[in-house]
Write an enzyme that holds these catalytic residues in place. Structure first.
Site, PDB file in Angstrom:
ATOM      1  N   SER A   1       0.814  -1.196   0.000  1.00 15.42           N
ATOM      2  CA  SER A   1       0.000   0.000   0.000  1.00 15.42           C
ATOM      3  C   SER A   1       0.861   1.266   0.000  1.00 15.42           C
ATOM      4  O   SER A   1       1.613   1.511  -0.928  1.00 15.42           O
ATOM      5  CB  SER A   1      -0.934  -0.068   1.211  1.00 15.42           C
ATOM      6  OG  SER A   1      -1.896   0.922   1.205  1.00 15.42           O
TER       7      SER A   1
ATOM      8  N   ASP B   1      10.867   5.618  -9.303  1.00 11.83           N
ATOM      9  CA  ASP B   1      10.469   6.233 -10.571  1.00 11.83           C
ATOM     10  C   ASP B   1      11.245   7.523 -10.823  1.00 11.83           C
ATOM     11  O   ASP B   1      11.523   7.889 -11.965  1.00 11.83           O
ATOM     12  CB  ASP B   1       8.967   6.526 -10.574  1.00 11.83           C
ATOM     13  CG  ASP B   1       8.137   5.290 -10.895  1.00 11.83           C
ATOM     14  OD1 ASP B   1       8.726   4.223 -11.135  1.00 11.83           O
ATOM     15  OD2 ASP B   1       6.894   5.398 -10.905  1.00 11.83           O
TER      16      ASP B   1
ATOM     17  N   LYS C   1      -0.656  -3.872  -3.527  1.00 14.58           N
ATOM     18  CA  LYS C   1      -1.979  -3.314  -3.257  1.00 14.58           C
ATOM     19  C   LYS C   1      -2.015  -1.892  -3.792  1.00 14.58           C
ATOM     20  O   LYS C   1      -1.347  -1.008  -3.271  1.00 14.58           O
ATOM     21  CB  LYS C   1      -2.289  -3.304  -1.766  1.00 14.58           C
ATOM     22  CG  LYS C   1      -3.644  -2.680  -1.454  1.00 14.58           C
ATOM     23  CD  LYS C   1      -3.931  -2.702   0.033  1.00 14.58           C
ATOM     24  CE  LYS C   1      -5.296  -2.064   0.319  1.00 14.58           C
ATOM     25  NZ  LYS C   1      -5.259  -0.605   0.124  1.00 14.58           N
TER      26      LYS C   1
END
Length: 417
Positions: free
Chosen positions: A318, A329, A343
């Site tokens: 999560s 990223d 998740k």
């Protein structure tokens, strides 16, 4: 900004004991979808009312045992959410909601442990006793499975919230726990005294090789402030690199996770794979009609110029995946460990006005690259597993932590002796 809670995990429905505008065609699509659902099931239709009345009449005339009207009412609300077939969308009674708010504030009465529930088997086990907590002092270990609580045997259909209610109690009272531990022939019994516990979610230190180490247990209301303190302290000590440990971290507030990434990242950086070219993009949330309902970006004008590695495992989920994925990223960190849980959906808690509340899955989140972790998780840049016996140790020596040692070498440091 609306505060989203993103703490529940499919296999790890984790809580802490004692203590997670548009217009035009898009609006039309939403309206049509809602109308379609309403046409399939209408709680106010004559058919539903008649059937409900028949059941009520049978209960009133034939049911053998006495009735608990309050429990029946709560069960009705539970059923509305249960019918969604979503383990994250749940109803909270007034007591449960009050307790959850207390948990998220960072101070609570309990035994001081985080637990999880396997969504498939219903098994409830310990994720981690908090350091110095009554649970740790009593000898509870990660992966211990609850068998009985105060003499009551647990069953696979019990809800995690109900089990937590059984464990919790008044300060200075005792919770009697019977536990299963892999490798032990017999069940283990523990008497754990409930105490008021300050929930410290972040630990940090300077390692012997000059690296900074930060452990983040979960993302709740006080986590960002504690994380900022940790980063400031370590950078003031001129550490060579940062290793941020989010293993066994089930998530929490997405706002906390995003703020923590923001504190490390340059505001104007464009993430790899970001087709929108949004400076400092951290997360995008979309509802069921694919409409963007929230987009968070960096804004604090603070960054850290150090090599960073993030330790992850199969229980990192999560908001942990938001934290780790956003850093990667933006090429701000590498990930070390094993693949995360996966998740990629968001829950919001809505108070109902009488002290109770519902938690509802309302959106999916997407990392700066535009990818979703739902069902897939994040594959580390450097994959390395940890031996189960080592994972069970609450205070595992750093030089025995093979994942930590791998992170150090990946960042060009000398392994700890």
């Amino acid at each position: 900004m609306k505060r989203f809670r993103n703490a529940a995990v499919p296999v790890m429905a984790a809580l802490t004991i004692g203590l997670l505008g548009g217009c035009g065609d898009e609006d039309t699509k939403t309206s049509e979808t809602t109308s379609s659902i309403t046409a399939e099931f209408d709680a106010n239709s004559d058919e539903v009312k008649n059937k409900t009345q028949k059941i009520e009449d049978l209960i009133n005339s034939r049911f053998y045992f006495s009735q608990d009207e309050e429990k029946r009412e709560e069960a009705y609300y539970d059923g509305l959410l249960e019918g969604l077939d979503d383990p994250y969308s749940v109803y909270y009674t007034a007591d449960e909601y009050s307790r959850m708010m207390e948990d998220d504030s960072g101070e609570y009465v309990g035994i001081g442990a985080m637990v999880t529930q396997n969504a498939e088997t219903g098994v409830i086990s310990v994720v981690r006793p908090f350091r110095g907590s009554p649970a740790a002092k009593a000898g509870l270990q990660p992966k211990d499975v609850f068998v009985e609580i105060n003499g009551m045997k647990l069953t696979s259909d019990m809800l995690l919230e109900d089990v937590i209610n059984m464990i919790r109690g008044e300060e200075n009272t005792v919770a009697e726990l019977k536990m299963y531990r892999e490798g032990e022939k017999d069940y283990l019994t523990f008497r754990v005294e409930r105490k008021k516990v300050e929930h410290i979610t972040v630990d940090y230190e300077v390692l012997d090789n000059g690296f900074g180490y930060i452990y983040v247990e979960q993302f709740i209301e006080n986590t960002y402030d504690q994380f900022k303190e940790a980063v400031d302290y370590l950078t003031s000590r001129n550490v060579k690199a940062l290793i941020i440990d989010i293993r066994d971290n089930p998530g929490g507030f997405t706002s906390s996770a995003c703020s923590m990434v923001d504190y490390l990242l340059e505001d104007d950086h464009i993430a790899e794979g970001d087709e929108t070219k949004t400076p400092g993009l951290l997360i995008t949330m979309k509802d069921k009609s694919e409409k963007i309902i929230q987009k968070d970006s960096c804004s604090d004008q603070h960054s850290v110029d150090l090599p960073i590695a993030v330790l992850v495992d199969e229980y990192s989920a999560s908001s942990s995946e938001i934290f780790a994925g956003a850093l990667r990223d933006h090429k701000k960190a590498i990930l070390v460990g094993v693949k995360t849980y996966g998740k990629g959906i968001v829950q919001v808690v809505y108070p109902l006005g009488d002290g109770s509340a519902v938690k509802l899955t309302i959106a999916a989140y997407f990392l700066p690259s535009g990818t979703s972790v739902q069902g897939d998780g994040l594959v580390p840049d450097a994959e390395i597993e940890m031996d189960m016996e080592l994972r069970r140790q609450i205070d595992l020596p750093h030089n025995k932590d093979v994942q930590l040692q791998r992170a150090i070498t990946e960042l060009g440091g000398e392994p700890l002796p």
